[in-house]
Design an enzyme around this catalytic site. Structure first.
Site, PDB file in Angstrom:
ATOM      1  CG  ASN A   1      54.020  -7.237  10.885  1.00  8.83           C
ATOM      2  OD1 ASN A   1      53.493  -7.547  10.005  1.00  8.83           O
ATOM      3  ND2 ASN A   1      54.861  -6.369  11.071  1.00  8.83           N
TER       4      ASN A   1
ATOM      5  CG  HIS B   1      56.611  -1.992  17.428  1.00  8.01           C
ATOM      6  ND1 HIS B   1      57.173  -0.824  16.887  1.00  8.01           N
ATOM      7  CD2 HIS B   1      55.879  -2.481  16.452  1.00  8.01           C
ATOM      8  CE1 HIS B   1      56.912  -0.631  15.593  1.00  8.01           C
ATOM      9  NE2 HIS B   1      56.131  -1.681  15.649  1.00  8.01           N
TER      10      HIS B   1
ATOM     11  CG  ASP C   1      56.610  -1.720   7.521  1.00  6.27           C
ATOM     12  OD1 ASP C   1      56.941  -2.888   8.289  1.00  6.27           O
ATOM     13  OD2 ASP C   1      55.804  -1.114   7.596  1.00  6.27           O
TER      14      ASP C   1
ATOM     15  CD  GLN D   1      57.815  -6.290   9.682  1.00  6.28           C
ATOM     16  OE1 GLN D   1      57.940  -7.531   9.473  1.00  6.28           O
ATOM     17  NE2 GLN D   1      57.403  -5.459   8.918  1.00  6.28           N
TER      18      GLN D   1
ATOM     19  CD  GLU E   1      58.234  -4.158  14.616  1.00  2.00           C
ATOM     20  OE1 GLU E   1      57.384  -4.816  14.598  1.00  2.00           O
ATOM     21  OE2 GLU E   1      58.802  -3.286  13.503  1.00  2.00           O
TER      22      GLU E   1
HETATM   23  C1  GLA Z   1      55.193  -2.447  12.302  1.00  2.68           C
HETATM   24  C2  GLA Z   1      54.571  -2.586  11.064  1.00  2.68           C
HETATM   25  C3  GLA Z   1      54.479  -1.234  10.278  1.00  2.68           C
HETATM   26  C4  GLA Z   1      53.978  -0.306  11.201  1.00  2.68           C
HETATM   27  C5  GLA Z   1      54.560  -0.223  12.609  1.00  2.68           C
HETATM   28  C6  GLA Z   1      53.702   0.705  13.312  1.00  2.68           C
HETATM   29  O1  GLA Z   1      56.562  -2.159  12.340  1.00  2.68           O
HETATM   30  O2  GLA Z   1      55.266  -3.422  10.072  1.00  2.68           O
HETATM   31  O3  GLA Z   1      53.911  -1.474   9.243  1.00  2.68           O
HETATM   32  O4  GLA Z   1      52.579  -0.565  11.337  1.00  2.68           O
HETATM   33  O5  GLA Z   1      54.455  -1.330  13.073  1.00  2.68           O
HETATM   34  O6  GLA Z   1      53.403   2.003  12.746  1.00  2.68           O
END
Ligand code: GLA
Length: 350
Positions: free
Chosen positions: A80, A177, A249, A286, A313
């Protein structure tokens, strides 16, 4: 239990990418790549006994090398964002490469997922991935010896254990991820999945997706997943936080996080009955709803459209280096960062 290896493809510089597939007694498989330590696929049986690949991503090396948006990636050394791409340790300021609009540093500038890791098969159900990162790459301090061990058990649990140690005091925050779609990667958007997040607080962000420093209550906001609801129920609500990020997000602060394995999230696709439960020793998770997916071709050449996969995540909170009140992920030279995250799969009937 068995582990098979196969050539997955070739990188543009000619190096070979190898795929390691762990299979358990149920026919559940976990496929890993040494390039990027990617989770390439997770295949589980749905409630009808049909096998589904529940991860969105690629079936070719070119996809992982050139078209990736971190699908299945090992993200690190700091997953992140780092605000302004800068932090200070003991009075020394580190000015990192800013790979996001020249303003922020995201996912360690893609370092861990653009690296060919050294894979080692352990027994009949684990694969360890090893990488010794050079000190100073992308401006980031510490020669870090990173080991990620992936294990699949007969009860359909995938454990991911991290053990990282640096020769210099530094921040460490790796994550996985994987983009999940519990209907199968080819089943459309994930908005009807139900989701529970065991978090009564989250970390709101600014317009660059950098935490403001607050740990705000989710109660009475679209961020309240303490009671199960569909991902799509409020994702487009009129809410400043959702506008900043184009949908969910955000980092959620896991209730009761104390370094032991805690249940952090549960997601279910009603059509397949496939349930994913996430446990972690880490303080944050996340929840990213795949808002930036935009039709790039993925598995079977199908376009990965907006919100056709979601990520959970596990992590220290984003931009922790610049927020002393957040749980710390600053490690002394020689001090080990360790964590474990478990993805547990089963099915539920209607
Ligand atoms: C993470 C970030 C998002 C984005 C993704 C990949 O989850 O928090 O904002 O950047 O990765 O696209």
């Amino acid at each position: 239990m068995s582990i098979t290896t196969a050539v997955f493809g070739t990188l543009s510089d000619g190096r070979t990418v190898t795929k390691y597939t762990i299979e358990n007694a149920n026919g559940t498989t976990l496929a890993l790549l040494d390039y990027g330590a990617y989770i390439q696929s997770i295949c589980v049986k749905d409630k009808h006994g049909i096998r589904r690949d529940v991860t969105v991503g690629f079936d070719d090396a070119d996809g992982f090398e050139h078209r990736t948006d971190y699908q299945g990636a090992a993200a690190g050394p700091y997953a992140n964002r780092i605000g302004g791409g800068m932090f200070t340790i003991d009075g020394v300021t580190y000015d990192l490469e800013k790979n996001e609009k020249g303003v922020t540093t995201l996912h360690g500038c893609g370092e861990y997922n653009k690296t060919l890791w050294t894979a080692q098969i352990l027994g009949d159900n684990s694969v360890a991935m090893r990488y010794l990162r050079p000190d100073g790459l992308h401006g980031y301090p510490g020669a870090i010896n990173a080991v990620i061990t992936y294990t699949l058990t007969d009860n359909d649990r995938i454990s991911i254990k991290y053990d990282c140690v640096s020769d210099k005091k530094t921040f460490m925050n790796p994550t996985d991820h994987t983009y999940f779609n519990l209907g199968g990667y080819d089943s459309g958007d994930i908005l009807s999945h139900s989701l529970t997040l065991y978090s009564s607080r989250y970390t709101p962000v600014d317009e660059n997706s950098i935490p403001t420093g607050a740990c705000a209550p989710v109660a009475d906001t679209p961020f309240d997943f303490t009671t199960t609801k569909k991902i799509g129920d409020e994702i487009d609500a009129d809410n400043e936080q959702l506008r900043f990020t184009g949908g969910y997000d955000h980092n959620f602060c896991i209730d009761g996080a104390d370094g032991s394995l805690k249940k952090a999230a549960e997601a279910i696709c009603a059509d397949t009955g496939i349930r994913l439960t996430v446990y972690t020793t880490l303080p944050g998770i996340q929840f990213y709803a795949g808002n930036f997916l935009c039709g790039v071709p993925g598995k079977g050449s199908l376009p990965m459209e907006k919100r056709t996969g979601f990520c959970l995540e596990t992590q220290y909170y984003p931009d922790t280096p610049n927020h002393p009140a957040f749980p710390s992920c600053l490690f002394n030279a020689g001090e080990h960062y360790t964590s474990e995250t478990v993805y547990a799969f089963d099915t539920v009937s209607d």
